[in-house]
Design an enzyme around this catalytic site. Sequence first.
Site, short mmCIF file in Angstrom:
data_model
loop_
_atom_site.label_atom_id
_atom_site.label_comp_id
_atom_site.label_asym_id
_atom_site.label_seq_id
_atom_site.Cartn_x
_atom_site.Cartn_y
_atom_site.Cartn_z
CG HIS A 365 27.98 -22.03 12.27
ND1 HIS A 365 26.91 -21.60 13.00
CD2 HIS A 365 28.38 -23.19 12.82
CE1 HIS A 365 26.68 -22.46 13.98
NE2 HIS A 365 27.55 -23.44 13.88
CE LYS A 556 24.46 -6.93 12.65
NZ LYS A 556 23.88 -8.25 12.68
NE ARG A 557 34.54 -9.65 15.76
CZ ARG A 557 35.51 -10.49 16.11
NH1 ARG A 557 35.34 -11.33 17.09
NH2 ARG A 557 36.66 -10.47 15.48
CE LYS A 562 28.73 -10.23 11.29
NZ LYS A 562 27.48 -10.86 11.80
CB THR A 664 21.77 -15.33 17.03
OG1 THR A 664 23.12 -14.91 17.22
CG2 THR A 664 21.73 -16.76 16.53
CE LYS A 668 22.11 -12.56 20.78
NZ LYS A 668 23.51 -12.15 20.59
C1 LIG Z 1 24.27 -12.23 19.58
C2 LIG Z 1 25.66 -11.78 19.59
C3 LIG Z 1 26.44 -11.85 18.43
C4 LIG Z 1 25.87 -12.30 17.10
O1 LIG Z 1 25.28 -11.19 16.48
P1 LIG Z 1 24.93 -11.17 14.93
O2 LIG Z 1 24.22 -9.87 14.77
O3 LIG Z 1 24.04 -12.33 14.66
O4 LIG Z 1 26.22 -11.21 14.19
C5 LIG Z 1 27.73 -11.42 18.49
N1 LIG Z 1 28.27 -10.95 19.64
C6 LIG Z 1 27.55 -10.86 20.77
C7 LIG Z 1 28.20 -10.31 21.99
C8 LIG Z 1 26.23 -11.27 20.79
O5 LIG Z 1 25.53 -11.18 21.92
#
Ligand SMILES: *Cc1c(COP(=O)(O)O)cnc(C)c1O
Length: 820
Positions: A365, A556-557, A562, A664, A668
């Site tokens: 990953h 996101k984190r 990022k 991911t 979404k």
């Molecule tokens: C989808 C999701 C992530 C992953 O997000 P990325 O933008 O791909 O890093 C992290 N935390 C939560 C709560 C999510 O729903």
Amino acid sequence: MNEPLAESEAPQARNSALGEDALWHILYSLGRDNAHPDKHKCYWGLVLAVRDRMLEKWASVQRQYYENDDKRLYYLSLEFLPGKFLRENLLSLGLESEAHTFLRKYSFSLDQIMDVECEPGLGNGGLGRLASCYMDSMATLGLPAFGYGIRYSYGLFRQEIRNGRQVEMPDNWLHEGNHWLIPRPHGLYPIRFYGTVHEWQDDDGTLRHDWRGGDIVMAMANDMYVPGYRNGHVNCIRLWEARPHKEFVLSSFNAGDYIGSVQEKIKDENISMVLYPSDDAPEGKTLRLKQQYFFVAATMRDLVRRFKKLNKPWDQLPEKNVVQLNETHPSIAIPELMRILLDEELICWEDSWFICQKLFAYTNHTILPEALETWPVELMERLLPRHMQIIYEINRRFLEDVRLHFRDEPDLPSRVSLISDGPEKVVRMSHLAIVGSFSINGVSALHTQILRDRVFHDFIRIFPDRFNNKTNGITPRRWLRQCNVSLSWLLSEHLGCDWVTDLDQLERIRELADDEEFRHDWEQCRLTNKKRLADHIEKRNGITVNPHSIFDVQAKRFHEYKRQLLNVLHIISLYNHLRKNPEVMMQPRTFIFGGKAAPSYWMAKDIIYLINCVARRINSDPHTRNVLKVIFLANYNISLSQLLVPATDVSEQISTAGYEASGTGNMKFALNGALTIGTRDGANIEIGERVGQDNIYLFGLCEQEVLDMRNRGYDPWELYKNDGELREVLDMINSDEFTPGNPTAFSGIFNSLLSGGDRFMVLADYRAYAETHQRIAHEFGDRELWIRKSILNTAGMGFFSSDRAVREYMDDIWGVKPDV
Ligand SMILES: *Cc1c(COP(=O)(O)O)cnc(C)c1O
């Protein structure tokens, strides 16, 4: 373990209404008066009534697996992020309207009831959420699949923002109990740590090994159920909890050391106490390695126990099972299975290794060098002495082979060795996972290419057939059907309901992009969602935002790669522009951030502080407050994500190219009709290919350009000197502009961007990013154009269903078949 016996009778299906069952449970299971249930009682009663229906299905499905002699998939993951269960389970089981009927009687909405539920935060972010999306798809496809992980007593910390800074609070998610999780206190497994290895000779004179002594901790199963979408299928995620070996250490108890004996017990339970909060950066702590071995050893026990029931020869183990390792965290499963086969089943090395290499598959990953997991040999030797011996032997045989096949490359063995000789000898877990698996996959086309070209280049030549790509996906049940009710209705009105399990059907709305009435309805759905988010922001942050403004979201984190920093630098420059040109008409924008930083990641926490300081300044400036707002929403988790995703106009996916394996979050947002501003990184590239390059805003350096620029010698000071607008922003950060009286609050950030060399190329991409935002603001003003693009995003996102991803795993890697 408490699993249904193959010969047991199917229980009678329940025919009573869900509501009646809920009332029954309030009285008889919860011991509460059910005359006028409040929302808590309604919630708990409903949970138990839904659970009954799930358990009936689960029991018959488990029986079916044995009867049909199915090949089983074991999905091992140190993290799962399922989100709240009730609405999801109602939806999957087709019980939503029954639940509404019940709740209406007591004047509650399902939304109100959902407030009662705690969200299990048993993961950090993308990796854990992926595991949950895949479990959902496996159940929906009817696969004989078993999730395995840890039941942490404390999930990921709850984030509070105090004076602009992140404060971590414990997440005691089990404090009220959790009926979605069923503990199985009978038939615990003993798990050993430390101890010594004894050698002996069997009757044939073969040298054998026996791991003895040390500490024993018990592993107890807690099962969480995953219903498929309206297919009568229910799978389970088994989460291991550490329990003391003996309730009290009797010797110290009898010696009068009562408290001392209790402390022993507490020490054992520590193993499953808390999730490590670092995303993409392993901590290297003994307790973390203990967690990994603990859950893996218990899981392999379960696998072997079920296999032995079949009375088949050992070489059929990989024909009846496959184990998918989610990252290297569970890769100690490889030497653990070797230990069981060699030391307990007394199988020879060659046969044991043959079985292992046909059983395991590994998903990588991350390519961040600091995130590739290693463990000190010294620690491994102490904690898992037999496993360390086995790893040495795997390595010895592997390197012997490499020397044989690559005679003219004397450096190759040390590069691919499972053990690296630095100042401290460490085990490279990714090398162990590669050598011990029949399949190694990346999670987007670009990421897999980078694995081939750079990270695992040597291994490609050694094992050319093992590497493959499986682009990530998300479940359309939670990430569209559940989180975006208004859009789901609109889609079903035009497409029927099959898109929920066949997401490619979304293609059919492409032609409706030309239909004015459809575009109008589409816009209304989006507005409804944006108003809902605006209400939430008003309530949580006390700030009024304009639902007609651009909702630009980066959730996101927090991680330097990022580049939340790139986003906030641009916001500051917009603010400067507005102040200098008060007369200009600007498209109103609301910038929304959410995300947690690892508690020890100081740079990420400083960036959170910067965003909050900039927000405070901008939101209180009367000159700009009608056109520019900055919101930080605390405690980003699945529930908050479900609120944000359907209300987002612009999705920020701006990682330095080459660093985000897939993402991911990007999927979404786009699935729900947001337009992406993103780099050519991870799955963004594939999203662009599917939704069309006119409907995505890709910008900045691509992965090769990032490498080239670094090799040429990138000097961020040049950009500082030549770009006046950017310089002004950086100078503001390096002054007390946002932190009156404290000019050095952000000097760490300033230095990392300039004298520190700007490792993540923030300044290099700044100009392209700002220009792209200008184009976005312009195009957002053209409502017809924008809504058309929004529709075409949703229409093109079918490929990113986790159903597609899981089917690919199933066909190319697992060889398991649906059993529905
Ligand atoms: C989808 C999701 C992530 C992953 O997000 P990325 O933008 O791909 O890093 C992290 N935390 C939560 C709560 C999510 O729903």
